[in-house]
Scaffold this motif. Structure first.
Motif, PDB file in Angstrom:
ATOM      1  N   THR A   1      -5.644   3.553  -4.805  1.00  0.00           N
ATOM      2  CA  THR A   1      -5.363   4.300  -3.577  1.00  0.00           C
ATOM      3  C   THR A   1      -4.853   5.686  -3.880  1.00  0.00           C
ATOM      4  O   THR A   1      -4.132   6.279  -3.102  1.00  0.00           O
ATOM      5  CB  THR A   1      -4.332   3.535  -2.729  1.00  0.00           C
ATOM      6  N   LEU A   2      -5.247   6.221  -5.034  1.00  0.00           N
ATOM      7  CA  LEU A   2      -4.760   7.541  -5.424  1.00  0.00           C
ATOM      8  C   LEU A   2      -5.146   8.606  -4.418  1.00  0.00           C
ATOM      9  O   LEU A   2      -4.387   9.521  -4.143  1.00  0.00           O
ATOM     10  CB  LEU A   2      -5.318   7.897  -6.808  1.00  0.00           C
ATOM     11  N   SER A   3      -6.313   8.480  -3.868  1.00  0.00           N
ATOM     12  CA  SER A   3      -6.755   9.505  -2.936  1.00  0.00           C
ATOM     13  C   SER A   3      -5.884   9.560  -1.700  1.00  0.00           C
ATOM     14  O   SER A   3      -5.779  10.592  -1.051  1.00  0.00           O
ATOM     15  CB  SER A   3      -8.206   9.236  -2.510  1.00  0.00           C
ATOM     16  N   SER A   4      -5.220   8.443  -1.376  1.00  0.00           N
ATOM     17  CA  SER A   4      -4.388   8.447  -0.173  1.00  0.00           C
ATOM     18  C   SER A   4      -3.108   9.214  -0.358  1.00  0.00           C
ATOM     19  O   SER A   4      -2.386   9.463   0.596  1.00  0.00           O
ATOM     20  CB  SER A   4      -4.067   7.002   0.247  1.00  0.00           C
ATOM     21  N   THR A   5      -2.798   9.591  -1.606  1.00  0.00           N
ATOM     22  CA  THR A   5      -1.603  10.405  -1.793  1.00  0.00           C
ATOM     23  C   THR A   5      -1.809  11.823  -1.317  1.00  0.00           C
ATOM     24  O   THR A   5      -0.861  12.567  -1.141  1.00  0.00           O
ATOM     25  CB  THR A   5      -1.204  10.425  -3.282  1.00  0.00           C
TER      26      THR A   5
ATOM     27  N   THR B   1       0.859  -1.192   0.000  1.00  0.00           N
ATOM     28  CA  THR B   1       0.000   0.000   0.000  1.00  0.00           C
ATOM     29  C   THR B   1       0.888   1.233   0.000  1.00  0.00           C
ATOM     30  O   THR B   1       2.065   1.175   0.378  1.00  0.00           O
ATOM     31  CB  THR B   1      -0.912   0.032   1.242  1.00  0.00           C
ATOM     32  N   LEU B   2       0.319   2.328  -0.396  1.00  0.00           N
ATOM     33  CA  LEU B   2       1.082   3.574  -0.429  1.00  0.00           C
ATOM     34  C   LEU B   2       1.408   4.045   0.980  1.00  0.00           C
ATOM     35  O   LEU B   2       0.569   3.950   1.888  1.00  0.00           O
ATOM     36  CB  LEU B   2       0.287   4.652  -1.152  1.00  0.00           C
ATOM     37  N   PRO B   3       2.592   4.598   1.193  1.00  0.00           N
ATOM     38  CA  PRO B   3       2.919   5.162   2.513  1.00  0.00           C
ATOM     39  C   PRO B   3       2.080   6.401   2.803  1.00  0.00           C
ATOM     40  O   PRO B   3       1.325   6.893   1.957  1.00  0.00           O
ATOM     41  CB  PRO B   3       4.410   5.504   2.389  1.00  0.00           C
ATOM     42  N   HIS B   4       2.261   6.895   4.000  1.00  0.00           N
ATOM     43  CA  HIS B   4       1.539   8.095   4.422  1.00  0.00           C
ATOM     44  C   HIS B   4       1.948   9.286   3.563  1.00  0.00           C
ATOM     45  O   HIS B   4       3.133   9.593   3.406  1.00  0.00           O
ATOM     46  CB  HIS B   4       1.859   8.381   5.897  1.00  0.00           C
ATOM     47  N   GLU B   5       0.943   9.970   2.968  1.00  0.00           N
ATOM     48  CA  GLU B   5       1.174  11.163   2.152  1.00  0.00           C
ATOM     49  C   GLU B   5       2.282  10.926   1.138  1.00  0.00           C
ATOM     50  O   GLU B   5       3.249  11.692   1.034  1.00  0.00           O
ATOM     51  CB  GLU B   5       1.523  12.358   3.046  1.00  0.00           C
ATOM     52  N   ALA B   6       2.123   9.844   0.344  1.00  0.00           N
ATOM     53  CA  ALA B   6       3.189   9.443  -0.585  1.00  0.00           C
ATOM     54  C   ALA B   6       3.480  10.542  -1.605  1.00  0.00           C
ATOM     55  O   ALA B   6       4.649  10.855  -1.873  1.00  0.00           O
ATOM     56  CB  ALA B   6       2.796   8.148  -1.286  1.00  0.00           C
ATOM     57  N   PHE B   7       2.452  11.125  -2.194  1.00  0.00           N
ATOM     58  CA  PHE B   7       2.665  12.131  -3.227  1.00  0.00           C
ATOM     59  C   PHE B   7       3.370  13.363  -2.675  1.00  0.00           C
ATOM     60  O   PHE B   7       4.366  13.848  -3.231  1.00  0.00           O
ATOM     61  CB  PHE B   7       1.326  12.518  -3.858  1.00  0.00           C
ATOM     62  N   ASN B   8       2.865  13.909  -1.548  1.00  0.00           N
ATOM     63  CA  ASN B   8       3.469  15.117  -0.985  1.00  0.00           C
ATOM     64  C   ASN B   8       4.878  14.854  -0.475  1.00  0.00           C
ATOM     65  O   ASN B   8       5.742  15.735  -0.543  1.00  0.00           O
ATOM     66  CB  ASN B   8       2.592  15.652   0.152  1.00  0.00           C
ATOM     67  N   THR B   9       5.118  13.659   0.053  1.00  0.00           N
ATOM     68  CA  THR B   9       6.463  13.328   0.515  1.00  0.00           C
ATOM     69  C   THR B   9       7.433  13.261  -0.658  1.00  0.00           C
ATOM     70  O   THR B   9       8.552  13.799  -0.589  1.00  0.00           O
ATOM     71  CB  THR B   9       6.441  11.993   1.263  1.00  0.00           C
ATOM     72  N   LEU B  10       7.019  12.597  -1.740  1.00  0.00           N
ATOM     73  CA  LEU B  10       7.885  12.513  -2.906  1.00  0.00           C
ATOM     74  C   LEU B  10       8.093  13.888  -3.537  1.00  0.00           C
ATOM     75  O   LEU B  10       9.199  14.209  -3.980  1.00  0.00           O
ATOM     76  CB  LEU B  10       7.280  11.544  -3.925  1.00  0.00           C
ATOM     77  N   ARG B  11       7.068  14.681  -3.553  1.00  0.00           N
ATOM     78  CA  ARG B  11       7.217  16.034  -4.094  1.00  0.00           C
ATOM     79  C   ARG B  11       8.194  16.850  -3.252  1.00  0.00           C
ATOM     80  O   ARG B  11       8.980  17.642  -3.791  1.00  0.00           O
ATOM     81  CB  ARG B  11       5.855  16.723  -4.135  1.00  0.00           C
TER      82      ARG B  11
END
Length: 719
Positions: free
Chosen positions: A710-714, A577-587
């Protein structure tokens, strides 16, 4: 039928109002109004009842005291019978004396009658009794008024609850409340205490008049006390007008505020510093002054939160406070964000969130908590740490290179704590991963900012020939020793830079401890090269050598930034599963990478491999990673410089473009194609079904479910 209706009404009376028993469809609408209005009415009635009860008790006791004094003082308003008896005896004596002197003739009795009627009460007695009777009358009026107010309040509450239908109760409530506002019942209630205060001052004034014929010392003593009380009462009246935070208040304060407002003498300064008139009542002006956005309000908020955190001594008390931090940081209130930033770096260790939250997180590693409780607490702390690191507040740039570490919110030792938490609570692996990445990114940012500051300082030294601010005071060495120490520092820097390039992970303390050692040697070398006693031609060469070393260090930090982003992407691909705030963390990890820098071929190969795996389509026609993360991967392809890897990336993105409408993919593809040499062949995307054949031909591919769902979880926090 009549019996049925009677039974229906009896049942309705027992069960209370039910909306469906009435034909008016607005019943529920008015029920919402009643839920607020009845709460307001109840609070108003309780406040009035409390005031009136206190007034009744005080007025009763005070009236009894004044009556006791009046019983003693009103006697001075009429002749004293004992004095009349003495006067009559004196008159008889005078008459007898007159008979003896006049040879038996009787004196004129009218002369003595005129003396009897010459009595008049003393002025002090008149003043004293007048004041005391006024005081007693006002006190009794206050008691009567308080009784009436309590009756009016009860009648108001009873009248608004007599109808069962919400719409009827609401309209009756509105009708009666408008009557309260129209006839200013609130002003009447406020007048009653004022009358009681006037009654009290009248009593003291009468007491002074009572003591005038008795004793001058007592008179002046009571007069002094009365003057002091009047002055204090006057101050308590006017202070809340000019200092709205003042807790003192009298019934006259509202009247004085109203008069000054009508005379346009009340002003305040707005956010721009302009004076504007105050048009609201005293209580509303106080409320506005308390919640208006000002630096003073921010300081009050800070003091309140410091007291709150200090009072939250137990872990189970402090945890709910930590739980709300992410929502505060992600909100739009700048003052609340400033407050979090100040608490994060507070001087008091019992308040400093940078210490309290890790200490709370440490309790999850002891094994003493229930697994569910440990998981919830760990998630709460990790979310808060992540949010606080992502919090960005404008601050002045540090003036000294050795003060850059003060900007850090969480330091290298947090990695050890995160490792222990993941070991004790394996279910928070995704949260630990994201927090580790943002902490590492903040450490790399600090190293880069400090290196840029040192570079700017050295350039200034080369231009001006004057020593910079990094010169260590008291550092005086001989020229041979200086040269030896300088060269040793540069060699040590190169050795440590090689060590950093060999480290496989950037979410551990070792890389940053090495970078701190490099920064120390850079500072030492600058101090040696820019020493005022030795600053000359040879030192200019040394300064250039240090400048080259610092630029090389910046390249290493930039490479580490790319490696950190790739490390996070690799971990995302391994997790289910995606980690916590995956998109914002990667950004956040991607944000400060300088794409024009030099990057190793190994890191470019990792990027291409991760890109290939991320855009891989699963049997349900979805990619391995969400579109938002793939967009960042596509942006990272700007670091590719190896022609072979560029060609491979072009082929991967070309296949991806055929199966998606993503706008970022064609842009990245065009950028890569422009970066290729002119004689390099452009990879042509595979034909129909070739992408599926290409995917199936990959050996040893670990099957991972798609994360597109799980896109919304990003963009939201995982629990």
């Amino acid at each position: 039928m009549t019996l049925v209706r009677l039974l229906f009404r009896m049942a309705e009376a027992k069960t209370g109002y039910q909306p469906y028993h009435y034909d008016d469809p607005s019943a529920n609408l008015w029920s919402t109004y009643l839920s607020k209005s009845e709460k307001y009415d109840k609070t108003m009635a309780q406040n009035w009842k409390g005031d009136m009860d206190a007034i009744l008790i005080f007025a009763g006791l005070f009236s009894a005291s004044v009556t006791a004094f009046i019983i003693e003082s009103y006697k001075d308003l009429s002749p004293d019978p004992s004095e009349t008896t003495v006067l009559l005896l004196a008159q008889i004596s005078q008459q007898l004396a007159s008979i003896s002197l006049s040879n038996g003739s009787l004196p004129d009795p009218a002369k003595f009658m005129q003396q009897d009627n010459s009595f008049s009460p003393p002025t002090a007695a008149l003043v004293c009794n007048a004041l005391w009777f006024l005081s007693l009358g006002l006190s009794l009026i206050c008691a009567l008024s308080a009784t009436l107010v309590e009756q009016w309040t009860r009648q108001y509450l009873q009248a608004t609850n007599r109808k069962p239908a919400p719409q009827d109760r609401a309209r009756l409530n509105t009708y009666l409340y408008q009557g309260i506002k129209k006839y200013k019942m609130a002003a009447v209630v406020e007048t009653i205490p004022m009358l009681l205060h006037i009654s009290l001052f009248l009593f003291f004034a009468g007491l002074v008049a009572f003591l005038v014929p008795v004793n001058s010392a007592l008179e002046y003593l009571i007069l002094t006390m009365l003057v002091v009380c009047c002055i204090l009462y006057f101050l308590a009246t006017i202070l809340p007008i000019f200092r709205l935070a003042c807790p003192y208040w009298t019934p006259l304060s509202t009247i004085c505020w109203f008069l000054l407002q009508k005379l346009h003498l009340l002003h305040r300064r707005d956010a721009d510093g302009n004076e504007v008139p105050i048009l609201s009542p005293l209580l509303e002006a106080r409320e506005y002054d308390a919640i208006e956005i000002t630096p003073e309000r921010d300081q009050r908020d800070l003091k309140a939160m410091c007291w709150t955190i200090t009072a939250l001594r137990e872990d189970n008390e402090f945890e709910p406070f930590v739980e709300v931090i992410p929502s505060v940081v992600s909100g739009f209130d700048y003052s609340a964000k400033w407050l979090m930033d100040m608490l994060l770096n507070h001087e008091d260790i019992s308040i400093k969130l940078g210490h309290r939250i890790p200490r709370l997180l440490t309790t999850c590693t002891t094994g003493l908590l229930d697994p569910g409780v440990a998981h919830k607490r760990a998630v709460t702390c990790l979310k808060s740490i992540w949010s606080l690191i992502m919090l960005s507040m404008p601050k002045p740039a540090p003036s000294q290179p050795n003060t850059f570490r003060e900007k850090l919110k969480f330091k290298e030792d947090t990695f050890d704590l995160l490792f222990n938490v993941q070991k004790a609570v394996p279910s928070v692996e995704g949260h630990v991963l994201s927090v580790s990445i943002v902490i590492a990114r903040s450490l790399l940012d600090m190293q880069m900012d400090r290196a840029l500051a040192l570079e700017s300082e050295l350039l200034t030294v080369l231009e001006s020939g004057q020593p910079g601010c990094t010169v260590e005071k008291g550092l005086y060495v001989t020229t041979p020793a200086r040269n030896t120490l300088f060269q040793a520092s540069l060699l040590k820097i190169k050795s440590m830079e090689n060590d950093i390039s060999k480290m496989k992970t950037l979410t551990s303390p070792e890389p940053y401890a090495t970078m701190e050692a490099i920064a120390f040697h850079h500072t030492l070398a600058i101090s040696l090269a820019t020493n005022p006693d030795t600053l000359g031609g040879e030192s200019q060469t040394d300064v250039r050598d240090i400048l080259d070393s610092i630029k090389a260090f910046q390249v290493i930090v930039n490479q580490a930034s790319l490696n950190l982003a790739l490390e996070y992407i690799g971990n995302i691909l391994e997790l289910d599963t995606l980690p916590h705030e995956a998109f914002n963390t990667l950004r956040r990890a991607f944000f400060r990478i300088k794409f024009k820098g030099q990057f190793t071929k190994e890191s470019q190969e990792r990027l291409v491999a991760y890109l290939e795996e991320a855009v891989e389509y699963s049997p349900d026609s979805s990619t391995r990673l969400p579109q938002s993360i793939i967009d960042i991967l596509l942006s990272l392809t700007r670091v590719l410089t190896d022609p072979t890897l560029v060609l491979k990336a072009v082929g991967i993105i070309g296949n991806y473009v055929k199966q998606t409408s993503n706008e970022a993919a064609p842009t990245a593809l065009a950028t890569l194609e422009r970066s290729l040499p002119r004689d390099a062949p452009v990879c042509v995307p595979l034909d129909l079904f070739s992408s599926h054949l290409y995917t199936d031909a990959k050996p040893n591919r670990k099957p991972n479910p798609s994360r597109t769902s799980t896109l919304s979880s990003t963009h939201t926090s995982n629990s």
